[in-house]
Write an enzyme that holds these catalytic residues in place. Structure first.
Site, mmCIF file in Angstrom:
data_model
loop_
_atom_site.group_PDB
_atom_site.id
_atom_site.type_symbol
_atom_site.label_atom_id
_atom_site.label_comp_id
_atom_site.label_asym_id
_atom_site.label_seq_id
_atom_site.Cartn_x
_atom_site.Cartn_y
_atom_site.Cartn_z
ATOM 1 N N HIS A 288 0.864 -1.181 0.000
ATOM 2 C CA HIS A 288 0.000 0.000 0.000
ATOM 3 C C HIS A 288 0.904 1.236 0.000
ATOM 4 O O HIS A 288 1.770 1.396 0.869
ATOM 5 C CB HIS A 288 -0.907 -0.018 1.230
ATOM 6 C CG HIS A 288 -1.932 1.071 1.233
ATOM 7 N ND1 HIS A 288 -3.102 1.000 0.510
ATOM 8 C CD2 HIS A 288 -1.963 2.262 1.873
ATOM 9 C CE1 HIS A 288 -3.815 2.100 0.704
ATOM 10 N NE2 HIS A 288 -3.140 2.895 1.528
ATOM 11 N N ASP B 251 0.966 5.351 -0.104
ATOM 12 C CA ASP B 251 0.149 6.537 0.156
ATOM 13 C C ASP B 251 0.784 7.782 -0.439
ATOM 14 O O ASP B 251 1.888 8.169 -0.051
ATOM 15 C CB ASP B 251 0.019 6.746 1.672
ATOM 16 C CG ASP B 251 -0.876 5.696 2.306
ATOM 17 O OD1 ASP B 251 -2.043 5.607 1.921
ATOM 18 O OD2 ASP B 251 -0.376 4.959 3.192
ATOM 19 N N MET C 67 0.443 11.793 -0.826
ATOM 20 C CA MET C 67 -0.236 12.958 -0.222
ATOM 21 C C MET C 67 0.386 14.238 -0.757
ATOM 22 O O MET C 67 1.605 14.320 -0.907
ATOM 23 C CB MET C 67 -0.036 12.934 1.293
ATOM 24 C CG MET C 67 -0.470 11.652 1.948
ATOM 25 S SD MET C 67 -0.112 11.702 3.694
ATOM 26 C CE MET C 67 -0.683 10.087 4.194
ATOM 27 N N ASP D 63 -8.691 1.113 5.595
ATOM 28 C CA ASP D 63 -7.397 1.775 5.778
ATOM 29 C C ASP D 63 -7.438 2.762 6.943
ATOM 30 O O ASP D 63 -8.211 3.726 6.916
ATOM 31 C CB ASP D 63 -7.081 2.519 4.462
ATOM 32 C CG ASP D 63 -5.713 3.172 4.460
ATOM 33 O OD1 ASP D 63 -4.932 2.961 5.403
ATOM 34 O OD2 ASP D 63 -5.427 3.903 3.481
HETATM 35 C C1 DX5 Z 1 -3.622 7.420 6.097
HETATM 36 C C2 DX5 Z 1 -3.129 6.453 5.069
HETATM 37 C C3 DX5 Z 1 -2.898 5.092 5.577
HETATM 38 C C4 DX5 Z 1 -1.859 4.999 6.668
HETATM 39 C C5 DX5 Z 1 -2.393 3.986 7.618
HETATM 40 O O1 DX5 Z 1 -4.072 8.549 5.483
HETATM 41 O O2 DX5 Z 1 -4.060 6.336 4.002
HETATM 42 O O3 DX5 Z 1 -2.636 4.155 4.548
HETATM 43 O O4 DX5 Z 1 -0.594 4.607 6.232
HETATM 44 O O5 DX5 Z 1 -1.587 3.963 8.724
HETATM 45 P P1 DX5 Z 1 -2.002 3.211 10.056
HETATM 46 O O6 DX5 Z 1 -2.196 1.771 9.700
HETATM 47 O O7 DX5 Z 1 -0.836 3.454 10.940
HETATM 48 O O8 DX5 Z 1 -3.275 3.843 10.554
HETATM 49 ZN ZN ZN Z 2 -3.753 4.657 2.539
#
Ligand code: DX5
Ligand code: ZN
Length: 217
Positions: free
Chosen positions: A33, A35, A37, A175
């Site tokens: 996964h 991410d 941002m 998620d």
């Molecule tokens: C948050 C992300 C997640 C994040 C989850 O905005 O989309 O994918 O990495 O992290 P945990 O599992 O630590 O909540």
């Molecule tokens: Zn995510």
């Protein structure tokens, strides 16, 4: 179908990213996964194309790229070139969501739509036939290590009922705040993919934690 596990690299050790990728490669995880941002749609900035390209070079499992960016339409082909296999966009960022989803599919990626915790899953009804997965945020997007929002179970169950009616092949991904304590209940509610960042990488034994998330033991 057995559920899938997708460790979120946001919580990996960026100074030793290669080691963490290799750990996921040899683990029971199914997807990476990733991410993305932009500091605009969410109040945080993560990483972009060059890092994803490098991850792709050594990852032996598909990249599930979660876009938390404004105007994702501008970058769909760039994410394909960087190595994304699954690509999800936030409902909130796409005024022409049907077109966006078609673009993603045309680029040979699995299209997914993400909704924030406050958004009703009913919003997805008309797009469900066109997508491969829905990512339900169980925290507000932008940061790892946040507290799981309990109403997620009901939201999964509601979406599960809707997909049985409209698109039984749809995957439900969850998620945020997922860990070995809530994984079983999430899968029972109807989740097919568990994303876990801090629960995996901040644990003493990430490989073992992935195994537990996979076997629900
Ligand atoms: C948050 C992300 C997640 C994040 C989850 O905005 O989309 O994918 O990495 O992290 P945990 O599992 O630590 O909540
Ligand atoms: Zn995510």
């Amino acid at each position: 179908m057995q559920h899938l596990v997708a460790p979120s690299l946001l919580s990996a050790d960026f100074l030793n990213l290669k080691q963490d990728i290799e750990l996921v490669n040899r683990s029971k995880a199914d997807l990476f996964h990733v991410d993305v941002m932009d500091g605009h749609f969410v109040p945080n900035i993560s990483f972009g194309f060059s890092i994803i390209k490098q991850i792709k070079e050594i990852a032996t499992k598909p990249l599930d790229v979660h876009l938390m960016i404004s105007n994702p339409d501008l970058y769909i082909s760039d994410f394909r070139e960087a190595g994304a296999d699954w690509l999800s966009v936030h409902y909130e960022t796409c005024p022409h969501l049907h077109r966006t989803v078609q673009q993603i599919r045309k680029m040979k990626m699995k299209p997914g739509v993400v909704i924030n915790p406050h958004n009703n899953v009913e919003l997805l009804r008309d797009i469900l036939p066109y997508i491969e997965f829905v990512l339900l945020m169980s925290v507000n997007p932008g940061f790892g290590g946040q507290h799981f929002i309990e109403s997620t179970y009901q939201r999964i169950a509601k979406l599960d009922a809707m997909r049985r009616e409209i698109n039984p092949d749809l995957f439900i991904e969850v998620d945020g705040g997922v860990d070995t304590g809530n994984a079983s209940q999430l899968v029972e509610a109807g989740a097919d993919i568990l994303v876990a960042g801090s629960a995996v990488f901040k644990s003493g034994d990430p490989e073992q934690t992935i195994r537990k998330l996979k076997t629900l033991s």
